[in-house]
Design an enzyme around this catalytic site. Structure first.
Site, PDB file in Angstrom:
ATOM      1  N   LYS A 295      38.228 -92.300   5.245  1.00  0.00           N
ATOM      2  CA  LYS A 295      37.926 -91.521   4.033  1.00  0.00           C
ATOM      3  C   LYS A 295      38.171 -92.343   2.759  1.00  0.00           C
ATOM      4  O   LYS A 295      37.311 -92.398   1.884  1.00  0.00           O
ATOM      5  CB  LYS A 295      38.790 -90.246   3.987  1.00  0.00           C
ATOM      6  CG  LYS A 295      38.605 -89.335   5.194  1.00  0.00           C
ATOM      7  CD  LYS A 295      39.476 -88.084   5.114  1.00  0.00           C
ATOM      8  CE  LYS A 295      40.973 -88.346   5.167  1.00  0.00           C
ATOM      9  NZ  LYS A 295      41.455 -88.968   6.422  1.00  0.00           N
TER      10      LYS A 295
ATOM     11  N   ARG B  47      43.305 -79.766   3.655  1.00  0.00           N
ATOM     12  CA  ARG B  47      43.816 -80.232   4.941  1.00  0.00           C
ATOM     13  C   ARG B  47      44.220 -79.072   5.849  1.00  0.00           C
ATOM     14  O   ARG B  47      44.761 -79.290   6.922  1.00  0.00           O
ATOM     15  CB  ARG B  47      45.045 -81.103   4.686  1.00  0.00           C
ATOM     16  CG  ARG B  47      44.865 -82.543   5.131  1.00  0.00           C
ATOM     17  CD  ARG B  47      46.173 -83.259   4.841  1.00  0.00           C
ATOM     18  NE  ARG B  47      46.267 -84.532   5.479  1.00  0.00           N
ATOM     19  CZ  ARG B  47      45.876 -85.674   4.930  1.00  0.00           C
ATOM     20  NH1 ARG B  47      45.318 -85.700   3.756  1.00  0.00           N
ATOM     21  NH2 ARG B  47      46.064 -86.794   5.582  1.00  0.00           N
TER      22      ARG B  47
ATOM     23  N   ARG C 298      46.499-100.877   9.111  1.00  0.00           N
ATOM     24  CA  ARG C 298      46.113-100.672   7.703  1.00  0.00           C
ATOM     25  C   ARG C 298      47.102-101.366   6.761  1.00  0.00           C
ATOM     26  O   ARG C 298      48.309-101.320   6.964  1.00  0.00           O
ATOM     27  CB  ARG C 298      46.079 -99.172   7.391  1.00  0.00           C
ATOM     28  CG  ARG C 298      45.858 -98.882   5.909  1.00  0.00           C
ATOM     29  CD  ARG C 298      45.354 -97.494   5.654  1.00  0.00           C
ATOM     30  NE  ARG C 298      46.274 -96.447   6.068  1.00  0.00           N
ATOM     31  CZ  ARG C 298      45.963 -95.144   6.052  1.00  0.00           C
ATOM     32  NH1 ARG C 298      44.765 -94.756   5.650  1.00  0.00           N
ATOM     33  NH2 ARG C 298      46.838 -94.257   6.454  1.00  0.00           N
TER      34      ARG C 298
ATOM     35  N   ARG D   7      52.046 -98.878   4.712  1.00  0.00           N
ATOM     36  CA  ARG D   7      52.600 -97.572   4.355  1.00  0.00           C
ATOM     37  C   ARG D   7      53.702 -97.179   5.330  1.00  0.00           C
ATOM     38  O   ARG D   7      53.580 -97.408   6.525  1.00  0.00           O
ATOM     39  CB  ARG D   7      51.495 -96.509   4.374  1.00  0.00           C
ATOM     40  CG  ARG D   7      50.708 -96.473   3.071  1.00  0.00           C
ATOM     41  CD  ARG D   7      49.491 -95.613   3.150  1.00  0.00           C
ATOM     42  NE  ARG D   7      49.701 -94.316   3.789  1.00  0.00           N
ATOM     43  CZ  ARG D   7      48.752 -93.396   3.944  1.00  0.00           C
ATOM     44  NH1 ARG D   7      47.528 -93.632   3.489  1.00  0.00           N
ATOM     45  NH2 ARG D   7      49.003 -92.259   4.532  1.00  0.00           N
TER      46      ARG D   7
ATOM     47  N   ARG E  77      51.200 -87.077  12.781  1.00  0.00           N
ATOM     48  CA  ARG E  77      50.064 -86.821  11.883  1.00  0.00           C
ATOM     49  C   ARG E  77      48.836 -86.401  12.680  1.00  0.00           C
ATOM     50  O   ARG E  77      48.057 -85.559  12.231  1.00  0.00           O
ATOM     51  CB  ARG E  77      49.784 -88.060  11.026  1.00  0.00           C
ATOM     52  CG  ARG E  77      50.858 -88.241   9.960  1.00  0.00           C
ATOM     53  CD  ARG E  77      50.885 -89.637   9.418  1.00  0.00           C
ATOM     54  NE  ARG E  77      49.674 -89.970   8.695  1.00  0.00           N
ATOM     55  CZ  ARG E  77      49.294 -91.233   8.447  1.00  0.00           C
ATOM     56  NH1 ARG E  77      50.002 -92.237   8.892  1.00  0.00           N
ATOM     57  NH2 ARG E  77      48.202 -91.444   7.762  1.00  0.00           N
TER      58      ARG E  77
HETATM   59  P1  ADP Z   1      45.662 -90.495   5.549  1.00  0.00           P
HETATM   60  O1  ADP Z   1      44.532 -90.900   4.671  1.00  0.00           O
HETATM   61  O2  ADP Z   1      46.190 -91.631   6.322  1.00  0.00           O
HETATM   62  O3  ADP Z   1      45.403 -89.305   6.386  1.00  0.00           O
HETATM   63  P2  ADP Z   1      46.826 -89.454   3.134  1.00  0.00           P
HETATM   64  O4  ADP Z   1      47.079 -90.566   2.207  1.00  0.00           O
HETATM   65  O5  ADP Z   1      45.643 -88.596   2.914  1.00  0.00           O
HETATM   66  O6  ADP Z   1      46.839 -90.061   4.604  1.00  0.00           O
HETATM   67  O7  ADP Z   1      48.082 -88.487   3.214  1.00  0.00           O
HETATM   68  C1  ADP Z   1      49.381 -88.993   3.440  1.00  0.00           C
HETATM   69  C2  ADP Z   1      50.350 -87.817   3.569  1.00  0.00           C
HETATM   70  O8  ADP Z   1      50.367 -87.077   2.330  1.00  0.00           O
HETATM   71  C3  ADP Z   1      49.996 -86.777   4.628  1.00  0.00           C
HETATM   72  O9  ADP Z   1      50.465 -87.142   5.917  1.00  0.00           O
HETATM   73  C4  ADP Z   1      50.710 -85.530   4.075  1.00  0.00           C
HETATM   74  O10 ADP Z   1      52.099 -85.600   4.305  1.00  0.00           O
HETATM   75  C5  ADP Z   1      50.481 -85.683   2.570  1.00  0.00           C
HETATM   76  N1  ADP Z   1      49.242 -85.017   2.141  1.00  0.00           N
HETATM   77  C6  ADP Z   1      48.117 -85.600   1.662  1.00  0.00           C
HETATM   78  N2  ADP Z   1      47.188 -84.687   1.359  1.00  0.00           N
HETATM   79  C7  ADP Z   1      47.723 -83.474   1.672  1.00  0.00           C
HETATM   80  C8  ADP Z   1      47.249 -82.119   1.619  1.00  0.00           C
HETATM   81  N3  ADP Z   1      46.002 -81.825   1.190  1.00  0.00           N
HETATM   82  N4  ADP Z   1      48.094 -81.141   2.018  1.00  0.00           N
HETATM   83  C9  ADP Z   1      49.336 -81.409   2.443  1.00  0.00           C
HETATM   84  N5  ADP Z   1      49.838 -82.655   2.537  1.00  0.00           N
HETATM   85  C10 ADP Z   1      49.059 -83.681   2.160  1.00  0.00           C
HETATM   86  P1  ADP Z   2      41.715 -92.555   5.791  1.00  0.00           P
HETATM   87  O1  ADP Z   2      41.630 -92.545   4.290  1.00  0.00           O
HETATM   88  O2  ADP Z   2      40.722 -91.633   6.429  1.00  0.00           O
HETATM   89  O3  ADP Z   2      43.103 -92.361   6.284  1.00  0.00           O
HETATM   90  P2  ADP Z   2      41.240 -95.424   5.538  1.00  0.00           P
HETATM   91  O4  ADP Z   2      40.000 -95.540   4.730  1.00  0.00           O
HETATM   92  O5  ADP Z   2      42.518 -95.711   4.877  1.00  0.00           O
HETATM   93  O6  ADP Z   2      41.274 -94.005   6.299  1.00  0.00           O
HETATM   94  O7  ADP Z   2      41.049 -96.384   6.810  1.00  0.00           O
HETATM   95  C1  ADP Z   2      42.080 -96.539   7.787  1.00  0.00           C
HETATM   96  C2  ADP Z   2      42.097 -98.002   8.267  1.00  0.00           C
HETATM   97  O8  ADP Z   2      40.917 -98.255   9.038  1.00  0.00           O
HETATM   98  C3  ADP Z   2      42.094 -99.035   7.148  1.00  0.00           C
HETATM   99  O9  ADP Z   2      42.894-100.123   7.553  1.00  0.00           O
HETATM  100  C4  ADP Z   2      40.628 -99.434   7.014  1.00  0.00           C
HETATM  101  O10 ADP Z   2      40.481-100.771   6.551  1.00  0.00           O
HETATM  102  C5  ADP Z   2      40.130 -99.289   8.433  1.00  0.00           C
HETATM  103  N1  ADP Z   2      38.730 -98.830   8.514  1.00  0.00           N
HETATM  104  C6  ADP Z   2      38.091 -97.958   7.699  1.00  0.00           C
HETATM  105  N2  ADP Z   2      36.810 -97.773   8.096  1.00  0.00           N
HETATM  106  C7  ADP Z   2      36.646 -98.535   9.215  1.00  0.00           C
HETATM  107  C8  ADP Z   2      35.533 -98.775  10.100  1.00  0.00           C
HETATM  108  N3  ADP Z   2      34.340 -98.184   9.921  1.00  0.00           N
HETATM  109  N4  ADP Z   2      35.727 -99.631  11.131  1.00  0.00           N
HETATM  110  C9  ADP Z   2      36.946-100.224  11.317  1.00  0.00           C
HETATM  111  N5  ADP Z   2      38.013-100.050  10.534  1.00  0.00           N
HETATM  112  C10 ADP Z   2      37.881 -99.215   9.477  1.00  0.00           C
END
Ligand code: ADP
Ligand code: ADP
Ligand code: ZN
Length: 217
Positions: free
Chosen positions: A13, A88, A127, A160, A171
């Site tokens: 995302k 979420r 990541r 992270r 998660r």
């Molecule tokens: P990822 O992209 O790896 O899923 P995020 O950066 O979106 O992680 O979120 C990291 C953490 O922040 C989540 O595991 C949760 O604890 C919190 N978080 C993010 N967005 C939300 C949301 N919409 N509602 C509740 N908690 C959230």
């Molecule tokens: P989210 O925001 O959904 O948690 P991220 O965009 O942070 O996901 O991506 C999670 C990890 O996967 C990052 O290290 C990113 O570089 C990698 N990644 C994202 N898209 C792809 C893809 N299409 N193929 C392989 N790795 C990817």
């Protein structure tokens, strides 16, 4: 255009949002980034959010819905926004609907970036993020030109604290139980577009464009 990005943690995302921002010239609103900024700045919100994030749980809806409501009322969101990581759970999706109805500004699409769950752990544990500008890398799938250094700004890359194997398991459980039902919520409203997230980053971007009725290459 008002867009929601759905998908498991690590589905891509944030990575896709970086390109969408450039293509569509809309603000990228990530609740995760907002919480991380609050933690970095030592605010009360950050202090409260941190324990939930470290445990891989959702931050309570009262806090999360509040910060989104404030953010989407800002002037730069008039033409639209890209929401990443919110909603979420179904309660957040319902709260968003109410907010947008009040502004007479409905969503245009919910793009669901679909990646098999067994591929997620490798994506998350590999990541790396820039501590200065937040650009996202992966040690194997999207490495920086120079190890440990951001291509965009030269900042140091970090892992992270919630991208460890233990927290990732929590998660993913939270995703399956609370977030996956949001897909059905938008499907019922006719807003859902599925995008295959299990392909190269560039190809996912093209598929996102197609899902939005645009041709990008
Ligand atoms: P990822 O992209 O790896 O899923 P995020 O950066 O979106 O992680 O979120 C990291 C953490 O922040 C989540 O595991 C949760 O604890 C919190 N978080 C993010 N967005 C939300 C949301 N919409 N509602 C509740 N908690 C959230
Ligand atoms: P989210 O925001 O959904 O948690 P991220 O965009 O942070 O996901 O991506 C999670 C990890 O996967 C990052 O290290 C990113 O570089 C990698 N990644 C994202 N898209 C792809 C893809 N299409 N193929 C392989 N790795 C990817
Ligand atoms: Zn950077």
């Amino acid at each position: 255009m008002r867009i929601v990005l759905l998908g498991a943690p690590g589905a891509g995302k944030g990575t896709q949002a970086e390109s969408l921002v450039k293509k569509l010239n809309l603000p990228h609103i990530s609740t995760g980034d907002m919480f991380r900024a609050a933690i970095k700045n030592g605010t009360a919100l950050g202090l409260e959010a941190k324990s939930y994030m470290d445990a891989g749980k959702l931050v309570p809806d009262e806090l999360t819905v509040g910060i989104i409501k404030e953010r989407i009322s800002e002037p730069d969101c008039k033409e639209g926004f890209i929401l990443d990581g919110f909603p979420r759970n179904v309660a957040q999706a319902e709260a968003l609907e109410v907010m947008l109805a009040e502004q007479n500004a409905p969503l245009d699409a919910a793009l669901n970036i679909d990646v098999p769950l067994e591929k997620i752990v490798t994506r998350l544990t590999g990541r790396r993020m820039c501590k200065d500008c937040g650009t996202i890398f992966h040690i194997a799938f999207n490495p920086p030109k120079e190890e440990g250094k951001c291509d965009a700004c030269g900042g140091a890359l970090y892992q992270r604290s919630d991208d460890t194997v233990e927290t990732v398991t929590n998660r993913l459980n939270v995703y399956t139980e609370q977030t996956a039902p949001v897909i059905g919520f938008y499907a019922e409203k006719g807003l859902l577009r599925d995008v295959n997230g299990d392909q190269d980053i560039d190809k996912v971007m093209i598929a996102m464009g197609e899902a939005l009725g645009q041709q990008w290459n």
